[in-house]
Design a protein around this motif. Structure first.
Motif, PDB file in Angstrom:
ATOM      1  N   THR A   4       0.894  -1.182  -0.092  1.00 57.74           N
ATOM      2  CA  THR A   4       0.066  -0.024  -0.119  1.00 57.74           C
ATOM      3  C   THR A   4       0.972   1.284   0.135  1.00 57.74           C
ATOM      4  O   THR A   4       0.624   2.192  -0.835  1.00 57.74           O
ATOM      5  CB  THR A   4      -1.105   0.000   1.149  1.00 57.74           C
ATOM      6  N   GLN A   5       1.914   1.238   0.859  1.00 60.84           N
ATOM      7  CA  GLN A   5       2.875   2.511   0.872  1.00 60.84           C
ATOM      8  C   GLN A   5       3.602   2.706  -0.444  1.00 60.84           C
ATOM      9  O   GLN A   5       3.742   3.695  -0.987  1.00 60.84           O
ATOM     10  CB  GLN A   5       3.859   2.201   2.006  1.00 60.84           C
ATOM     11  N   ARG A   6       4.005   1.616  -1.109  1.00 53.70           N
ATOM     12  CA  ARG A   6       4.417   1.689  -2.464  1.00 53.70           C
ATOM     13  C   ARG A   6       3.793   2.206  -3.473  1.00 53.70           C
ATOM     14  O   ARG A   6       4.077   2.857  -4.284  1.00 53.70           O
ATOM     15  CB  ARG A   6       5.276   0.296  -2.436  1.00 53.70           C
ATOM     16  N   GLU A   7       2.478   1.795  -3.459  1.00 54.91           N
ATOM     17  CA  GLU A   7       1.512   2.194  -4.475  1.00 54.91           C
ATOM     18  C   GLU A   7       1.291   3.626  -4.202  1.00 54.91           C
ATOM     19  O   GLU A   7       1.194   4.392  -5.226  1.00 54.91           O
ATOM     20  CB  GLU A   7       0.176   1.332  -4.091  1.00 54.91           C
ATOM     21  N   ALA A   8       1.219   4.295  -2.885  1.00 58.53           N
ATOM     22  CA  ALA A   8       1.234   5.537  -2.697  1.00 58.53           C
ATOM     23  C   ALA A   8       2.464   6.332  -3.180  1.00 58.53           C
ATOM     24  O   ALA A   8       2.123   7.393  -3.654  1.00 58.53           O
ATOM     25  CB  ALA A   8       0.763   5.771  -1.226  1.00 58.53           C
ATOM     26  N   GLU A   9       3.374   5.753  -2.978  1.00 60.78           N
ATOM     27  CA  GLU A   9       4.880   6.474  -3.426  1.00 60.78           C
ATOM     28  C   GLU A   9       4.809   6.620  -4.975  1.00 60.78           C
ATOM     29  O   GLU A   9       5.123   7.510  -5.685  1.00 60.78           O
ATOM     30  CB  GLU A   9       6.008   5.562  -2.824  1.00 60.78           C
ATOM     31  N   LYS A  10       3.943   5.407  -5.628  1.00 66.46           N
ATOM     32  CA  LYS A  10       4.311   5.472  -7.057  1.00 66.46           C
ATOM     33  C   LYS A  10       3.348   6.475  -7.355  1.00 66.46           C
ATOM     34  O   LYS A  10       3.633   7.452  -8.468  1.00 66.46           O
ATOM     35  CB  LYS A  10       3.891   4.198  -7.671  1.00 66.46           C
ATOM     36  N   ALA A  11       2.201   6.652  -7.006  1.00 70.34           N
ATOM     37  CA  ALA A  11       1.226   7.524  -7.283  1.00 70.34           C
ATOM     38  C   ALA A  11       1.730   9.022  -7.219  1.00 70.34           C
ATOM     39  O   ALA A  11       1.361   9.782  -8.147  1.00 70.34           O
ATOM     40  CB  ALA A  11      -0.144   7.375  -6.437  1.00 70.34           C
ATOM     41  N   ALA A  12       2.338   9.024  -6.013  1.00 66.90           N
ATOM     42  CA  ALA A  12       2.865  10.578  -6.016  1.00 66.90           C
ATOM     43  C   ALA A  12       4.018  10.825  -6.968  1.00 66.90           C
ATOM     44  O   ALA A  12       3.875  12.114  -7.414  1.00 66.90           O
ATOM     45  CB  ALA A  12       3.735  10.610  -4.546  1.00 66.90           C
ATOM     46  N   VAL A  65       9.059   7.609 -10.749  1.00 62.99           N
ATOM     47  CA  VAL A  65       8.105   6.546 -10.751  1.00 62.99           C
ATOM     48  C   VAL A  65       8.463   5.195 -10.921  1.00 62.99           C
ATOM     49  O   VAL A  65       8.108   4.155 -10.612  1.00 62.99           O
ATOM     50  CB  VAL A  65       7.288   6.953 -12.280  1.00 62.99           C
ATOM     51  N   ALA A  66       9.638   4.902 -12.020  1.00 59.69           N
ATOM     52  CA  ALA A  66      10.197   3.696 -12.098  1.00 59.69           C
ATOM     53  C   ALA A  66      10.713   3.085 -10.804  1.00 59.69           C
ATOM     54  O   ALA A  66      10.489   1.697 -10.478  1.00 59.69           O
ATOM     55  CB  ALA A  66      11.463   3.769 -13.067  1.00 59.69           C
ATOM     56  N   ALA A  67      11.354   3.703  -9.820  1.00 62.51           N
ATOM     57  CA  ALA A  67      11.773   3.401  -8.577  1.00 62.51           C
ATOM     58  C   ALA A  67      10.509   3.013  -7.702  1.00 62.51           C
ATOM     59  O   ALA A  67      10.856   2.029  -7.011  1.00 62.51           O
ATOM     60  CB  ALA A  67      12.758   4.279  -7.770  1.00 62.51           C
ATOM     61  N   ALA A  68       9.600   3.778  -7.872  1.00 64.10           N
ATOM     62  CA  ALA A  68       8.295   3.285  -6.947  1.00 64.10           C
ATOM     63  C   ALA A  68       7.724   2.026  -7.535  1.00 64.10           C
ATOM     64  O   ALA A  68       7.171   1.265  -6.726  1.00 64.10           O
ATOM     65  CB  ALA A  68       7.587   4.556  -6.975  1.00 64.10           C
ATOM     66  N   ASP A  69       7.906   1.915  -8.808  1.00 66.07           N
ATOM     67  CA  ASP A  69       7.213   0.730  -9.333  1.00 66.07           C
ATOM     68  C   ASP A  69       7.780  -0.361  -9.024  1.00 66.07           C
ATOM     69  O   ASP A  69       7.390  -1.634  -8.508  1.00 66.07           O
ATOM     70  CB  ASP A  69       7.126   0.976 -10.986  1.00 66.07           C
ATOM     71  N   ALA A  70       9.323  -0.282  -8.969  1.00 67.56           N
ATOM     72  CA  ALA A  70      10.338  -1.458  -8.423  1.00 67.56           C
ATOM     73  C   ALA A  70      10.150  -1.863  -7.168  1.00 67.56           C
ATOM     74  O   ALA A  70       9.852  -3.092  -6.657  1.00 67.56           O
ATOM     75  CB  ALA A  70      11.873  -1.167  -9.058  1.00 67.56           C
ATOM     76  N   ALA A  71       9.955  -0.723  -6.334  1.00 73.02           N
ATOM     77  CA  ALA A  71       9.757  -0.941  -4.931  1.00 73.02           C
ATOM     78  C   ALA A  71       8.528  -1.744  -4.529  1.00 73.02           C
ATOM     79  O   ALA A  71       7.962  -2.498  -3.588  1.00 73.02           O
ATOM     80  CB  ALA A  71       9.691   0.286  -4.189  1.00 73.02           C
ATOM     81  N   LEU A  72       7.335  -1.336  -5.302  1.00 72.44           N
ATOM     82  CA  LEU A  72       5.851  -2.068  -5.385  1.00 72.44           C
ATOM     83  C   LEU A  72       6.008  -3.314  -5.667  1.00 72.44           C
ATOM     84  O   LEU A  72       5.393  -4.197  -4.955  1.00 72.44           O
ATOM     85  CB  LEU A  72       5.069  -1.126  -6.289  1.00 72.44           C
TER      86      LEU A  72
END
Length: 393
Positions: free
Chosen positions: A146-154, A211-218
């Motif tokens: 959930t946190q990684r999804e929020a980071e990716k959205a941001a 965004v790419a980093a957030a997607d990888a974290a997700l």
């Protein structure tokens, strides 16, 4: 000296043997004592009873024994046997209780012994604690998702913002680039608008990288969820395995039968597969007997058999041929003539009907010798003395 004087003189007659004086009355005849007469009658009575018992036994044997077999039948000596089953420990452990004794009749599913399960129960509690920890790990991993999804959205929102900045900077730079040659704006402004446009475009690339980093974290967080769920499944399987071992430590009878031997006693430690009890399956009882070549060659699978036990000749038990050996059991050293071939003996297995066994299950005993008579010709009628006679259920 006179030789006759050296001979011994004859003994004097006993007083009772001396002749009575003339004219004396004759003595009365001797009578046996009452005790001696009683003994004689007792022995005579016992002898008469013994003779009557022997005569009755001989008569019964003569009545129940099969007379000469008619054409189309064959008979052979055999012994009643049953399938033996070993009740053993699946895993090593100590015997806690043995609930049956030798000779006891047991039914399928009956609890017959218990193994000590203290170690297994401790392992189960440990696995249950690990299962709770695995569930917590799953919840934590889902929170990370959930946190990684929020980071990716941001990060995606930042990209949109930077792209808007690029669009504005590009428009300003285009106007400055058009007005500067006509001296409508100074060239310094053109340089500033060019720099702002390039900076905005770089910021877009940076936002896209975020965004790419957030997607990888997700994706990593989602993988953590899958791993945590796999740990839950693995721990649950461990609990089920331990529970299966605990259930297998409650030893139960696989069939209806009778206990023959107690191989081990409470308190003993058994290895994996160690035998605890030996029992016979009373649902699979048969007689093994032997027939010569001429008769064995005419026996078919399923042929009718009558079993007569030495211990109960008054009963005739029905059975069927379930096996005919393909190799002779008694073979001369060399088989060169027809006469020697006729000496070959083949093993026959006659299985008693399960319905008959079930109706008289508690009366079935193995190891009893007797005779088995097989019908070689299907159309031949059984003799009267081999008609089925079973005890009352």
């Amino acid at each position: 000296m006179d030789v006759t004087s050296l001979r011994p003189s004859p003994p004097a007659p006993a007083i009772s043997e001396r002749p009575a004086p003339p004219g004396a009355p004759a003595p009365p005849p001797a009578r046996p004592s009452p005790k001696l007469a009683s003994r004689r009658w007792t022995w005579l009575l016992r002898a008469a009873i013994a003779v009557a018992a022997v005569a009755a036994g001989v008569s019964a044997w003569q009545y129940f024994k099969p007379k000469g077999l008619p054409e189309g039948f064959a008979g052979g000596n055999g012994r009643v046997e049953a399938t033996e089953i070993d009740i053993a420990a699946k895993i090593p452990g100590r015997i806690k209780d043995v609930l049956v004794d030798e000779g006891d009749f047991v039914t399928a599913g009956q609890l017959v012994a218990r193994m000590d399960t203290a170690v297994l129960e401790a392992q189960r509690r440990e696995a249950e604690a690990q299962l709770r920890m695995a569930h917590i790990a799953v919840d934590t991993a889902r929170s990370q998702v959930t946190q990684r999804e929020a980071e990716k959205a941001a990060a995606q929102a930042t990209v949109a913002q930077r792209e808007a900045d690029v669009d504005g900077a590009q428009r300003r730079f285009a106007r400055s680039e058009d007005l500067a040659p006509r001296n409508a704006v100074p060239y310094s402004r053109l340089d500033d608008d060019r720099a702002a446009f390039l900076a905005a475009r770089a910021a877009v690339n940076t936002a896209r990288a975020q965004v790419a980093a957030a997607d990888a974290a997700l994706n990593a967080a989602r993988a953590m969820v899958i791993g945590a769920q796999a740990a839950v499944d693995s721990t649950r399987a461990t609990i089920e395995r331990i529970q299966a071992d605990i259930d297998d430590s409650q030893l139960r009878s696989p069939r209806d039968g009778r206990v023959q031997y107690r191989v081990a006693q409470p308190g003993e430690v058994l290895p994996a597969g160690g035998r605890l009890l030996n029992m016979v399956d009373l649902g699979d009882v048969y007689m093994l007997f032997f027939l010569p070549t001429a008769a064995a060659g005419r026996v078919n699978m399923g042929s009718e058999v009558r079993v007569v036990l030495d211990a109960a000749p008054q009963y005739v038990i029905p059975a069927q041929v379930s096996m005919v050996a393909d190799v002779a059991q008694f073979t001369p050293k060399t088989v060169e003539t027809e006469e020697e071939r006729l000496k070959l003996m083949f093993r026959i297995k006659a299985r008693i009907s399960p319905d008959v066994l079930h109706a008289h299950l508690t009366k079935v005993k193995t190891g009893l010798p007797g005779m088995a008579y097989v019908r070689l010709a299907p159309g031949v009628e059984w003799p009267a003395n081999l008609q089925v006679r079973l005890p009352e259920a």
